[in-house]
Every structure is written in structure tokens, then in C-alpha cells.
Write a protein that holds these residues in place. Sequence first.
Motif, mmCIF file in Angstrom:
data_model
loop_
_atom_site.group_PDB
_atom_site.id
_atom_site.type_symbol
_atom_site.label_atom_id
_atom_site.label_comp_id
_atom_site.label_asym_id
_atom_site.label_seq_id
_atom_site.Cartn_x
_atom_site.Cartn_y
_atom_site.Cartn_z
ATOM 1 N N LEU A 206 42.872 47.636 29.692
ATOM 2 C CA LEU A 206 43.526 46.506 29.110
ATOM 3 C C LEU A 206 44.225 47.163 27.701
ATOM 4 N N LEU B 25 42.306 42.076 25.209
ATOM 5 C CA LEU B 25 41.907 40.965 25.616
ATOM 6 C C LEU B 25 43.097 39.732 25.617
ATOM 7 N N VAL C 226 45.643 39.723 28.472
ATOM 8 C CA VAL C 226 45.316 39.046 29.792
ATOM 9 C C VAL C 226 45.803 37.706 29.730
ATOM 10 N N ARG D 185 49.837 37.893 30.200
ATOM 11 C CA ARG D 185 49.971 38.378 31.499
ATOM 12 C C ARG D 185 49.676 37.326 32.438
ATOM 13 N N TYR D 186 48.422 36.359 32.419
ATOM 14 C CA TYR D 186 48.211 35.535 33.546
ATOM 15 C C TYR D 186 48.195 34.220 32.973
#
Length: 403
Positions: A341, A345, A348, A351-352
Motif C-alpha cells: 500500500l 492505509l 484502502v 480504493r474499496y
Amino acid sequence: MIKLPGFLHGRHGGLAGILILAAILMIVMPAMLDLYRLNLAGRYLTYAFVAVGLVLCWGYGGILSLGQGIFFGVGGYAMAMFLKLEASDPESTRIQTTPGIPDFMDWNRITELPWFWVPFNSLTFTIIAVLVLPAAFAFVIGYAMFKRRVSGVYFAIITQALAVVLTILIVGQQGYTGGINGITDLRTLKGWDIRDDSAQYLLYYLNATLLIGCVLLGRWVLNGKYGRILTALRDREDRVRFSGYDVANFKVFIFCLAAFMSGIGGAMFTLQVGFMSPSFVGIVPSIEFVIFAAVGGRLSLLGGVYGALLVSYAKTMFAEAYPQLWQVMIGAVFILVVLVLPYGLASVYQRYGKRAVAKLKGSRHPGDTPTPPAASVVPGARRDATAKAGSALPHDSVTEGRP
């Protein structure tokens, strides 16, 4: 309908993220942790001030500083000097050869309070020093370096060298600074016992409040014109310079702002822990601060806070469980995060998380929308960045594969 200020709903996050962070710090953690662990969390939050400053300075400004411990230490020592003078009143130090001065001065045969210690008898002066001195140091360093176009790895090495110099100076001047032991035995603030349980709770909440204030300040800076210019400086510095902007002045400002936040963190560390030593000024803590920002996400102010909390907690847990291996384990975690990454963090969620939230709302995520070919998008964006000197957004850099 109430219209929120721009810095609460701009492209760098919204009110929801701030409210979630505030709820975690103000409600969840005090409810779940005992006083010892909460005090540890308060200590971790003081590191988060530096991490937030590094997100501004490094993530958005492209200025990697390996000497943020300097500013953390300056703020911490300024507060420690006031507290030490309060603890060194003539009655408490009557057994010394020279009552009324700090004990380490008496041990080193200093018979009079040094002139630069005298103003720290005033709490007002101390608070001003905590806010001004780190920024003033940063201004001197930044002006000298950026006006000569020193940047990149050279600037990082110079800041690291300055952290070493300051550490050696503090240790060497033991009679004036407490030396390798630092300034210890700090007990009261204007007669208020900072070691008391109720004081520890109050200092924790003050710490969290100031941290959220720094996040809001950073968000306000980034969501304005200056934030767009800062991002353009990171991605295309020469084009911004050719557009007529004084690049050095912008860099000096963001570097001073990061130092300002670090100084607040250092002062709160002294109040929270009750001492300050050169071990929090040198290379090792400065690199750890960079790790906090990198793990949390160097393009996310909130990520800097979470990075400081998570890495510091992991460091404590590893040190307790594996005292011989914890440094290796922390290093392995950092390397893994950087490789998997590169944007920390926070990427994350970018992206999701947003895609999941959008699906729950029954709409497509913006990333699912087809976009024109890169050739038709990038040139226009670059021309616009050149014309407006900084309209490029942080996610543009990610899309184009640039850090």
C-alpha cells in the motif's frame, strides 16, 4: 439547510471523517481503556500532531523532512522549562547548594538561573514560545534551504543532520538542559498536579481537542487556493515557477506550519508524560514520525492520525510480547505496508470503502464510470495546472502513477 464551511466538505475529506475521529478519541477510547492505556493513547496522540504536519509538508508539498524531532523537541523543552522552574521553588530545593534553580544546574555547580531560562517563569511566554519557536526555527532552516533551491534527498539529509546537531548540543550542555537525562520530575502546572488521575483524563481530552483542531486547520489550508498550488508544486514545480509564483515562499510556509503543529505535540507530550529528553529529538524519533505518516497515508490528514495510533500501539504490543524482536517486527510491518500500500492505509478506504458505500446506496462508484483515454484527459489537466498554477488534485497524481 445549513451550509458547512468549505474545509469541512472539500475534496480532502468531509465532516463524517472528522466526526468519526472525534467519536473514537472522545468517546470510544475513554470508555474502553483503563487510565494507564488511555495515558499511553494520549502519548500516541502527541505523535499524531507531527504526522499530520508531515502529511501537509511531505504528502502534499513534496518536502520530506527527516528532522521533525527538532520541532517536537523545541516545543517539549519549552513546556518542560516552565514546569521545571515551578517545581524548583526555593522551598522545594532548600537542600541544594543554590536553592531556587533546577536540580541538574545545582549538580553542575551553576549558581544562578541562566538568562534564557528566566522568561519561562511566565506561562503566557511559555505558550507563545511553544507556538512560535518551532515555526521560527523552521523558517530559518526553510528560508536558507528553499531560497537556494535545495530540495529532495539533499534537504532530507540536511534536516537529519540538524536533528543530530541539536541532540549533541542538548546532551553536551548538561548544566543548562539536563543532558542525556533530560528535564524530569515535572509535577505541577500553576499548582495543578498533572500526575493526578483526573488531570490525566483532562490532559487527554485537551490533547484530542487540539489534534482535531490541527486536522481542521490542515483541511482548511488544503481546500483553498494554496492547497492547489501546493499540490502543483509537488508534481510540477518548474511549471509553477514559470507561471510567476515564488516557489520558495510556499515551501517555507508549509514547512513552518508542520513545525508549528509538531511544537504543540511536543508540549502536550511533556504535559502528558511528565518529562522531556533528547531521545525524542534525534534521528530515530524523526524517522518514526515519517513512518506514522507513510503507514496511515501521506495524502490523508486523518490517515496520519490513525497511522500514529496504530503504529505506536503495535510498537508497544510487540515490545511487551517480543522485547528482543520488536524493532525487526515494526520494520517488517513498515516495509510490507510500503510495498503493498504505497499510499498507506488510507488508500484502502479510497480504493474499496467508497465503492462499498456507494453500492449500499444503490449507485455506482465514481471509479466505475468509464473515463476517456489518458491522452485526452492528461494534457488538458496539465495545461490547466500550468495556467492556474496548481489545480491538479492529489488523486490525479495517483491516477498518473506519480507519488
